[in-house]
Design a protein around this motif. Structure first.
Motif, mmCIF file in Angstrom:
data_model
loop_
_atom_site.group_PDB
_atom_site.id
_atom_site.type_symbol
_atom_site.label_atom_id
_atom_site.label_comp_id
_atom_site.label_asym_id
_atom_site.label_seq_id
_atom_site.Cartn_x
_atom_site.Cartn_y
_atom_site.Cartn_z
ATOM 1 N N GLN A 81 85.141 26.757 102.258
ATOM 2 C CA GLN A 81 86.018 27.506 103.142
ATOM 3 C C GLN A 81 87.472 27.326 102.732
ATOM 4 O OE1 GLN A 81 85.110 29.711 105.366
ATOM 5 N NE2 GLN A 81 87.267 30.192 105.797
ATOM 6 N N GLY A 82 87.854 26.091 102.364
ATOM 7 C CA GLY A 82 89.219 25.847 101.914
ATOM 8 C C GLY A 82 89.535 26.581 100.625
ATOM 9 N N CYS A 83 88.545 26.656 99.725
ATOM 10 C CA CYS A 83 88.721 27.393 98.472
ATOM 11 C C CYS A 83 88.958 28.869 98.752
ATOM 12 C CB CYS A 83 87.490 27.190 97.590
ATOM 13 S SG CYS A 83 87.472 28.191 96.087
ATOM 14 N N LEU A 84 88.148 29.456 99.623
ATOM 15 C CA LEU A 84 88.292 30.877 99.939
ATOM 16 C C LEU A 84 89.641 31.159 100.591
ATOM 17 C CD1 LEU A 84 84.698 31.632 101.317
ATOM 18 C CD2 LEU A 84 85.608 32.144 99.041
ATOM 19 N N GLU A 85 90.076 30.262 101.469
ATOM 20 C CA GLU A 85 91.366 30.465 102.134
ATOM 21 C C GLU A 85 92.512 30.376 101.127
ATOM 22 O OE1 GLU A 85 91.385 27.564 105.225
ATOM 23 O OE2 GLU A 85 89.939 28.658 106.483
ATOM 24 N N TRP A 86 92.423 29.430 100.175
ATOM 25 C CA TRP A 86 93.472 29.311 99.163
ATOM 26 C C TRP A 86 93.518 30.568 98.302
ATOM 27 C CZ3 TRP A 86 94.387 29.638 94.032
ATOM 28 C CH2 TRP A 86 95.556 29.066 93.538
ATOM 29 N N LEU A 87 92.367 31.051 97.880
ATOM 30 C CA LEU A 87 92.331 32.254 97.048
ATOM 31 C C LEU A 87 92.899 33.453 97.792
ATOM 32 C CD1 LEU A 87 88.808 31.843 95.389
ATOM 33 C CD2 LEU A 87 91.033 31.646 94.257
#
Length: 278
Positions: free
Chosen positions: A180-186
């Motif tokens: 989820q953190g990866c998707l939010e950063w992207l």
């Protein structure tokens, strides 16, 4: 050993044989019989039949090269640190998908040499498609025609297109704070994100097909789940990196679990360096 490119046609034929055995169980009437292994992962007759077909076929093809399969005995797995070159095999990647009837499963075969995959083949039994890659040489999709012959098509990953949605490949069975953190950063550093869910190593095939851009993996998997896909991806112009920014090395640790990784289609785009730095 014979040149690596010459190994691909017999490997495609061998994986097709294993895939036909898998399909025989998949299409059989009645419920699939499942047994739990020591790690609680599922085991079916299809896993074992594919394992024996691949084991026998690889021994005929390269008899002096050891084979490490997910279904190898614990005693055989314990010997793996003696090997510099060996076959790394998942006879049925996506057993949970096989049992659930989604059709999203593959046969994975990789040749490991000096801790890196130098040949990878992913076979899709239901579609009768094979994806093979030799890093530094090329990647190909093999489709089986009605006459039984295999037709090869060269595959390359796609470049990121500014302003277009970034397609993130993931498993519908795996979620967590890291993903989820990866998707939010992207989303904050790129823009629109599309998520495409699928099971097993199919995500590597989607990367080389140009159907996706990025496959982050933050949930547990094993080296035999990753090696063939890494070779295929690198051969098609992409890259697979650990969270330390380096390609993973195989058979170097006590565990067969794979470190978390990022599978990237457009290897040269600066977005990924920025993400790793963050």
């Amino acid at each position: 050993m014979q040149p690596l490119r010459s190994l691909i046609p017999p490997l495609v034929a061998l994986c097709h044989e294993a895939g036909e055995a898998i399909c025989g169980h998949y299409h059989a009437p009645g419920e699939v019989k499942v047994k739990a292994k020591q790690d609680d992962s599922p085991l079916t007759r299809a896993d074992l039949d594919s394992h024996h077909i691949l084991l026998d076929g690889l021994r005929r093809l390269t008899g002096d090269v050891p084979v490490l399969s997910e279904e190898s005995t614990p005693e055989h797995k314990a010997r793996r640190h003696e090997w510099r070159r060996y076959w790394l095999v998942d006879p049925l990647d996506g057993t949970k998908e096989f049992v659930a009837g989604t059709g999203e499963f593959t046969v994975n075969v990789a040749l490991i040499d000096d801790h890196r995959p130098v040949l990878g083949l992913l076979y899709l039994p239901l579609q009768r498609l094979a994806y093979a890659g030799l890093p530094g040489t090329g990647a190909w999709r093999y489709a089986r025609g009605d006459n039984g012959e295999w037709r090869a098509t060269t595959m390359t990953t796609r470049a990121l297109c500014e302003g277009a949605p970034l397609v993130v490949l993931a498993s519908r069975r795996h979620r967590g704070r890291e993903l989820q953190g990866c998707l939010e950063w992207l989303q904050s550093h790129w823009g629109p994100i599309e998520r495409l869910n699928s099971g097993s190593a199919l995500k590597f095939c989607q990367l080389v097909e140009g159907a996706g851009d990025f496959y982050p993996r933050f949930s547990p998997c094993c080296e035999w789940d990753v090696a063939a896909g890494q070779a295929l991806l690198e051969a098609a112009g992409g890259t697979l990196l650990g969270l330390d920014g380096q390609p993973p090395r195989y058979n170097t640790r006590d565990t067969l679990l794979s470190p978390h990784f990022l599978a990237i289609g457009d290897a040269g785009h600066p977005l990924w360096r920025r993400y790793l730095a963050a």
